[in-house]
Scaffold this motif. Structure first.
Motif, PDB file in Angstrom:
ATOM      1  N   SER A   7       0.844  -1.189   0.000  1.00  0.00           N
ATOM      2  CA  SER A   7       0.000   0.000   0.000  1.00  0.00           C
ATOM      3  C   SER A   7       0.874   1.230   0.000  1.00  0.00           C
ATOM      4  N   ARG A   9       1.008   3.250   2.545  1.00  0.00           N
ATOM      5  CA  ARG A   9       1.094   3.659   3.945  1.00  0.00           C
ATOM      6  C   ARG A   9       2.439   4.281   4.316  1.00  0.00           C
ATOM      7  N   THR A  12       2.338   8.001   3.926  1.00  0.00           N
ATOM      8  CA  THR A  12       1.567   8.648   4.984  1.00  0.00           C
ATOM      9  C   THR A  12       2.371   8.684   6.267  1.00  0.00           C
ATOM     10  N   SER A 145      -5.089   4.883   1.733  1.00  0.00           N
ATOM     11  CA  SER A 145      -4.551   3.536   1.923  1.00  0.00           C
ATOM     12  C   SER A 145      -5.085   2.651   0.804  1.00  0.00           C
ATOM     13  N   ASP A 147      -4.853  -1.346  -0.246  1.00  0.00           N
ATOM     14  CA  ASP A 147      -4.395  -2.680   0.137  1.00  0.00           C
ATOM     15  C   ASP A 147      -4.705  -3.687  -0.963  1.00  0.00           C
ATOM     16  N   SER A 179      -9.207   3.130   0.739  1.00  0.00           N
ATOM     17  CA  SER A 179      -9.901   3.667   1.892  1.00  0.00           C
ATOM     18  C   SER A 179     -10.734   4.881   1.499  1.00  0.00           C
ATOM     19  N   PHE A 182      -8.562   8.561   5.103  1.00  0.00           N
ATOM     20  CA  PHE A 182      -7.268   8.103   5.611  1.00  0.00           C
ATOM     21  C   PHE A 182      -6.493   9.287   6.162  1.00  0.00           C
ATOM     22  N   GLU A 384     -11.017   3.452  10.198  1.00  0.00           N
ATOM     23  CA  GLU A 384     -10.506   4.369   9.167  1.00  0.00           C
ATOM     24  C   GLU A 384     -10.979   5.788   9.443  1.00  0.00           C
TER      25      GLU A 384
END
Length: 387
Positions: A7, A9, A12, A145, A147, A179, A182, A384
């Motif tokens: 992802s 992530r 972030t 996000s 996934d 998402s 996020f 989330e």
């Protein structure tokens, strides 16, 4: 160190680290001791009420030191454990007071169209996980996000993890989850397009059927705004906490406080707080102290004369799958710490001596309110929304 799914992530995470220069991490706020105790214990009032983190905890690391560029770093759990072991070579805990409360996280679905924009593809023939990951060719650059999950036929969906071994076997179905919200951001057209283009690129490489969406992109964008509106009234009611306050002029010796925290099942490392969690998929309970900005630093234990005037414990109710059991675990920890260290327990919200029945009623009411708003605590959607 928690492993991340394939992802965006890490991007972030870097944004979050930038914010760390200005404030404590979201959901990990340092808490002042109860105001009622401040009136009785001016030693706590002078330390925390001064507004200067440098004034708290004699000899502790100052705010400037903590935020110096050479002191900001990412640690693996092995590196964090090594720092603790350097101060406690024979181990930290001398007792076993781990909460006896039974706590098992309520499972959430791997693929959840109630919380994400799901896009799925059927492959013409099965492929290994490595082949599927290679077809995606990296991580999409989006604020959300994203996934990746795979499965074979009607078997259970499996997340493909970035830093874990690939699951064995072959797989003929691929899905991504984008998402709706996020880290305070809402899904928009650009985010959705970037994620879906990423899947489309892999679909062509793997000879898959056209992408099937769980909902139209515009419906997902509208849903994200709706969820944000539903969650907003609860922003100031998230933290459920208690504070164990030391007697006036007698701060808890830091080495003993570390011992008591580890004896209660807590560990240091994540965000420089003490944390206890029932599983890798649950935030659990975090604890700060009165030293510096509220962080626990193992190196401070070796400095003479350092103690903490309080220990503040809390959990994030919307992200707890079983808030009542999380509360029971936290209260059990608080009772143990108060007895072991010789402190008093206060309700961090009312600033009054802890009334367990009152706090339990508050948790139950907020749980009911969240559920009635369509945001049951611990669900993928709620987690989330309150990231």
């Amino acid at each position: 160190m928690r492993l991340l799914p394939l992802s965006n992530r890490p991007d972030t995470l870097m944004r979050s680290l930038a914010l760390l220069l200005l404030a404590a991490p979201a959901g990990c706020k340092a808490k002042a001791p109860p105001q009622t105790e401040l009136a009785v214990a001016p030693h706590v009032a002078s330390a925390v009420g001064s507004g200067s983190a440098d004034a708290v905890g004699s000899g502790s690391s100052s705010t400037a030191e903590l935020l110096a560029a050479n002191n900001l770093q990412l640690l693996t759990s092995d590196e964090a454990n090594a720092r603790v072991a350097a101060v406690f070579p024979t181990g930290v805990a001398t007792e076993n007071a781990h909460p006896k409360v039974t706590y098992e996280r309520i499972a959430t679905p791997v693929i959840d169209p109630t919380a994400y924009l799901v896009a799925e593809v059927q492959l013409a023939k099965p492929h290994t996980a490595a082949e599927i990951k290679n077809a995606f060719g990296g991580i999409p650059k989006t604020r959300m996000s994203v996934d990746l999950s795979i499965r074979n036929g009607t078997s259970d969906w499996v997340h493909v993890w970035l830093a874990s071994p690939d699951p064995p076997g072959t797989f003929d179905r691929v899905a991504i989850q984008v998402s709706l919200l996020f880290s305070g951001e809402l899904l928009n057209q650009a985010d959705a397009t970037t994620a879906l283009d990423w899947l489309e690129h892999a679909r062509k490489q793997l000879d898959g059927t056209p992408i099937v969406l769980s909902m139209p992109v515009q419906a997902a964008i509208a849903r994200a705004k709706e969820v944000q509106t539903l969650a907003r009234p609860f922003d100031n009611m998230r933290d459920i906490g208690v504070t164990i306050v030391a007697p006036a002029g007698k701060p808890f010796p830091l080495r003993l406080a570390w011992d008591a925290m580890y004896s209660a099942g807590f560990q240091w490392g994540d965000g420089d707080y003490m944390r206890w969690s029932p599983s890798d998929h649950e935030d659990g309970i975090s604890a700060d102290c009165s030293i510096g900005m509220g962080y626990w630093m193992p190196e401070d234990v070796a400095k003479p004369g350092i103690g903490t005037e309080y220990i503040g414990m809390s959990f994030d109710l919307p992200r707890a799958s079983q808030p009542e059991r999380m509360l029971a675990a936290m209260e059990q920890d608080a009772r143990y710490l108060a007895k072991r260290l010789g402190g008093k327990i206060f309700d961090s919200e009312t600033h009054q001596p802890l009334d367990e029945a009152q706090l339990a009623a508050r948790v139950a009411e907020r749980t009911r309110s969240l559920t009635a708003a369509g945001l049951p605590p611990g669900s993928n959607l709620t987690s989330e929304a309150f990231l």
